[in-house]
Enzyme design. Structure first.
Site, mmCIF file in Angstrom:
data_model
loop_
_atom_site.group_PDB
_atom_site.id
_atom_site.type_symbol
_atom_site.label_atom_id
_atom_site.label_comp_id
_atom_site.label_asym_id
_atom_site.label_seq_id
_atom_site.Cartn_x
_atom_site.Cartn_y
_atom_site.Cartn_z
ATOM 1 N N LYS A 96 0.819 -1.297 0.107
ATOM 2 C CA LYS A 96 0.006 0.128 -0.005
ATOM 3 C C LYS A 96 0.776 1.299 -0.012
ATOM 4 O O LYS A 96 2.070 1.214 0.091
ATOM 5 C CB LYS A 96 -0.969 0.066 1.172
ATOM 6 C CG LYS A 96 -1.971 -1.125 1.093
ATOM 7 C CD LYS A 96 -2.996 -1.340 0.158
ATOM 8 C CE LYS A 96 -3.754 -2.586 -0.338
ATOM 9 N NZ LYS A 96 -4.267 -3.428 0.455
HETATM 10 C C1 LIG Z 1 -5.338 -4.654 0.822
HETATM 11 C C2 LIG Z 1 -6.785 -4.401 1.096
HETATM 12 C C3 LIG Z 1 -7.533 -4.771 2.303
HETATM 13 C C4 LIG Z 1 -6.877 -5.439 3.321
HETATM 14 O O1 LIG Z 1 -5.896 -4.609 3.956
HETATM 15 P P1 LIG Z 1 -4.990 -5.272 5.203
HETATM 16 O O2 LIG Z 1 -4.234 -4.306 5.769
HETATM 17 O O3 LIG Z 1 -3.951 -6.256 4.336
HETATM 18 O O4 LIG Z 1 -5.763 -6.062 6.061
HETATM 19 C C5 LIG Z 1 -8.851 -4.437 2.339
HETATM 20 N N1 LIG Z 1 -9.529 -3.909 1.241
HETATM 21 C C6 LIG Z 1 -8.924 -3.575 0.071
HETATM 22 C C7 LIG Z 1 -9.651 -2.910 -1.111
HETATM 23 C C8 LIG Z 1 -7.608 -3.824 -0.143
HETATM 24 O O5 LIG Z 1 -6.927 -3.560 -1.232
#
Ligand SMILES: *Cc1c(COP(=O)(O)O)cnc(C)c1O
Length: 386
Positions: free
Chosen positions: A184
């Protein structure tokens, strides 16, 4: 053609992050300690959102929002088919029923009118996703949720640094869940945060994130601390650690610069691909300054002799790593079988998925890397025009 493979994604970690983590390890605070509190404060200041709680993932943040809102068996929660499994799994974890509302064909963002059409007497919440870092239409969704007394829980996993009508995502008074997963825009390895509508809900989320304990280790094991604590309700083990917060503090300081580079790369892609009749660059909705978490290029199959999968493979042959976001929820066997959603049920999400390729987009890409991606995409399109 380049001679080394260009990774699809890479976290932007400098010596500063490395030193901050080493310092945390040396301090012996290797679980939740002072850095988590500092990271939380820094995020609050950044978003102008005092009701923000740091947790260990966006999935945990979404789950806690549902629990804190009192959503459970018998309730329906509306979300988008164009998302990661986490947005739907958390609905199942609280025993509620997921209901899907199709996306807008151009943006891939949940269609507010489709949400309206999906509302029943059992609907309790809506989980829209800021796909790729483009904000959903928050004013329209907020008004709709108010009208029907629904809890708005924004899945903002892609949207730290996104602005909607000049407001940073997370600053509005509704739940917004952020991800600091390795891929991210702000990466702590694993990590997340939840901004909450009120101080009381933030306090509830904080308790639930740490077993429902009235105190965490930081205020029990320090000189000023006391050994006594109480369990207020059975919570979860969703705390962040100081190792992650150490990374996060440096990443947050660097965020604006990192975002500037993402925007420059996305703009170079937009310019290169916009004029090509075989390619559709992502559409930025009005009033949105996107965080450019993903660059979702769509290929127009009617203008080409190959489909998305072949396009993807050809880019790989040219040493460009790509991804696809997302396999529609109802295409996964579990949800398909359990909820009986047929193929064709959400045609816009399905069409988007069939055409989408996520190109590499991260601050560590050099100008030469960006030029290589552009050249490779053009070469594949040119080789397969109808
Ligand atoms: C990455 C992601 C998540 C989950 O994030 P985590 O921190 O790995 O739990 C949830 N929703 C979307 C749209 C994502 O891309």
């Amino acid at each position: 053609m380049r001679d080394t493979f260009l990774d699809y994604n890479r976290p932007d970690v400098t010596d500063r992050e490395v030193e901050a983590v080493v310092e945390a390890v040396r301090s012996y605070w290797i679980t939740r300690g002072p850095r988590v509190g500092r990271f939380e404060e820094a995020l609050r200041a950044y978003m102008g959102q005092p009701n923000l709680v740091v947790v260990n993932s966006c999935t945990a943040a979404l789950h806690l929002a549902l629990v804190a809102a009192g959503i459970g068996p018998g309730d329906e929660v509306i979300t988008t088919p164009l998302t990661f499994a986490a947005s739907v799994n958390v609905i199942l974890h609280v025993g509620a029923t997921p209901v899907l509302a199709d996306v807008h064909p151009d943006t891939g963002l949940i269609d507010v009118e489709a949400v309206r059409a999906a509302i029943t007497s059992r609907t309790r919440a809506v989980i829209p996703v800021d796909y790729a870092g483009f904000a959903v239409d928050l004013d329209a969704l907020t008004a709709l949720c108010r009208e029907h007394d629904l809890t708005l829980i924004e899945d903002a996993a892609h949207a730290i640094a996104t602005r909607y009508k000049g407001r940073l995502i997370g600053s509005d008074p509704h739940f917004a869940a952020f991800s600091f997963y390795a891929t991210k825009n702000l990466a702590t390895g694993e990590g997340g945060a939840l901004s909450c509508p009120t101080p009381a809900l933030a306090e509830k989320v904080r308790l639930l994130s740490s077993h429902g304990m009235s105190k965490n280790a930081w205020n029990r094991y320090t000189e000023a601390g006391s050994w006594y604590y109480e369990i207020k309700e059975p919570g979860y083990k969703y705390n962040m650690t100081d190792l992650q917060a150490a990374l996060g503090l440096v990443q947050l300081e660097r965020l604006e610069k990192l975002q500037g580079r993402r925007t420059a790369i996305a703009e170079a892609f937009n310019q290169a691909f916009g004029p090509d009749p075989a390619l559709t660059p992502p559409v930025t909705p009005p009033h949105v300054d996107p965080a450019w978490h993903i660059y979702p290029l769509r290929i127009r199959s009617e203008a080409l002799t190959i489909d998305r999968n072949q396009f993807f493979e050809e880019l790989k042959t040219r040493k460009i790593g790509c991804s696809v976001h997302f396999i529609p929820i109802h295409f996964h066997p579990y949800y398909h079988d359990r909820f009986g959603w047929p193929k064709g049920a959400f045609p816009h999400a399905e069409a988007y998925f069939r055409e989408e390729i996520s190109l590499p987009l991260y601050p560590g890409m050099s100008d030469a890397d960006v030029a290589d991606v552009i050249e490779a995409v053009r070469a594949v399109a040119d080789a397969h025009r109808r």
